[in-house]
Write an enzyme that holds these catalytic residues in place. Structure first.
Site, PDB file in Angstrom:
ATOM      1  N   HIS A  79       6.516  29.000 -58.779  1.00 17.28           N
ATOM      2  CA  HIS A  79       6.800  27.650 -58.315  1.00 17.28           C
ATOM      3  C   HIS A  79       8.251  27.254 -58.586  1.00 17.28           C
ATOM      4  O   HIS A  79       8.896  27.779 -59.509  1.00 17.28           O
ATOM      5  CB  HIS A  79       5.862  26.661 -58.978  1.00 17.28           C
ATOM      6  N   GLU A  81       9.541  24.558 -59.847  1.00 20.75           N
ATOM      7  CA  GLU A  81       9.766  23.998 -61.179  1.00 20.75           C
ATOM      8  C   GLU A  81       9.898  25.121 -62.209  1.00 20.75           C
ATOM      9  O   GLU A  81      10.788  25.101 -63.061  1.00 20.75           O
ATOM     10  CB  GLU A  81       8.612  23.077 -61.605  1.00 20.75           C
ATOM     11  N   CYS A 117       1.983  21.110 -60.375  1.00 25.57           N
ATOM     12  CA  CYS A 117       0.635  21.564 -60.727  1.00 25.57           C
ATOM     13  C   CYS A 117       0.482  21.495 -62.248  1.00 25.57           C
ATOM     14  O   CYS A 117       1.447  21.269 -62.977  1.00 25.57           O
ATOM     15  CB  CYS A 117       0.405  22.986 -60.212  1.00 25.57           C
ATOM     16  N   CYS A 120       2.788  23.909 -64.151  1.00 29.99           N
ATOM     17  CA  CYS A 120       4.183  23.463 -64.150  1.00 29.99           C
ATOM     18  C   CYS A 120       4.373  22.250 -65.060  1.00 29.99           C
ATOM     19  O   CYS A 120       5.395  22.137 -65.735  1.00 29.99           O
ATOM     20  CB  CYS A 120       4.650  23.173 -62.728  1.00 29.99           C
TER      21      CYS A 120
END
Length: 162
Positions: A79, A81, A117, A120
């Site tokens: 991801h 992040e 999420c 993250c």
């Protein structure tokens, strides 16, 4: 000439970073800023050396019709992040702000109700980031203080985030 406010300035940069994403569903871009300096950037893409979904021509989660926010262990991408966090030193992130923008890969529209999420969120907490700003529209955004995620632990209720 009117200047763009600083929050949207950084979100514009995060949106440009998202355009580097290789996901066939949604591309996210993240930048970490501290003291008005960009510390790190990240976008959604497969780990170094592995093929991206855009290279393969398919998304396993899409093939399996997995809804947004579920079964991320089946996703090939790291991801945005997470990529931004792993490319920065923790000392540079403590007290900083993470700016996040999600773009639908199919139509180019902003991802509605974007949010990190749960995994993250845990990384953001451990990185020492103080605030997360997420783009909602080209001019509107939501800012959240990470301390709220610590005090109101949604993982205890099964909240999935994004």
């Amino acid at each position: 000439m009117a200047r763009r406010d600083k929050e949207n300035y950084y979100l514009d940069i995060a949106q440009t970073v998202a355009s580097r994403g290789t996901c066939l569903r949604r591309n996210f871009g993240a930048i970490i800023v501290k003291n008005d300096q960009i510390v790190s950037t990240g976008y959604a893409g497969a780990p170094r050396g592995r093929k991206n979904c855009s290279d393969l021509g398919y998304c396993l989660r899409e093939k399996m019709q997995i809804p947004r926010g579920e079964r991320y262990e089946l996703c090939r991408s790291v991801h945005a992040e997470a990529n931004a966090i792993i490319h920065a030193a923790r000392t540079d992130m403590i007290g900083g702000t993470l700016y996040l923008v999600g773009v639908d890969a199919r139509d180019g529209n902003l991802v509605p109700d974007a949010n990190p999420c749960s995994m993250c969120k845990r990384m953001i907490i451990n990185a020492g980031i103080s605030r997360v700003v997420v783009r909602n529209t080209p001019d509107d955004f939501t800012a959240t203080y990470v301390q709220e995620w610590i005090e109101n632990d949604g993982s205890l209720e099964g909240e999935q985030g994004y």
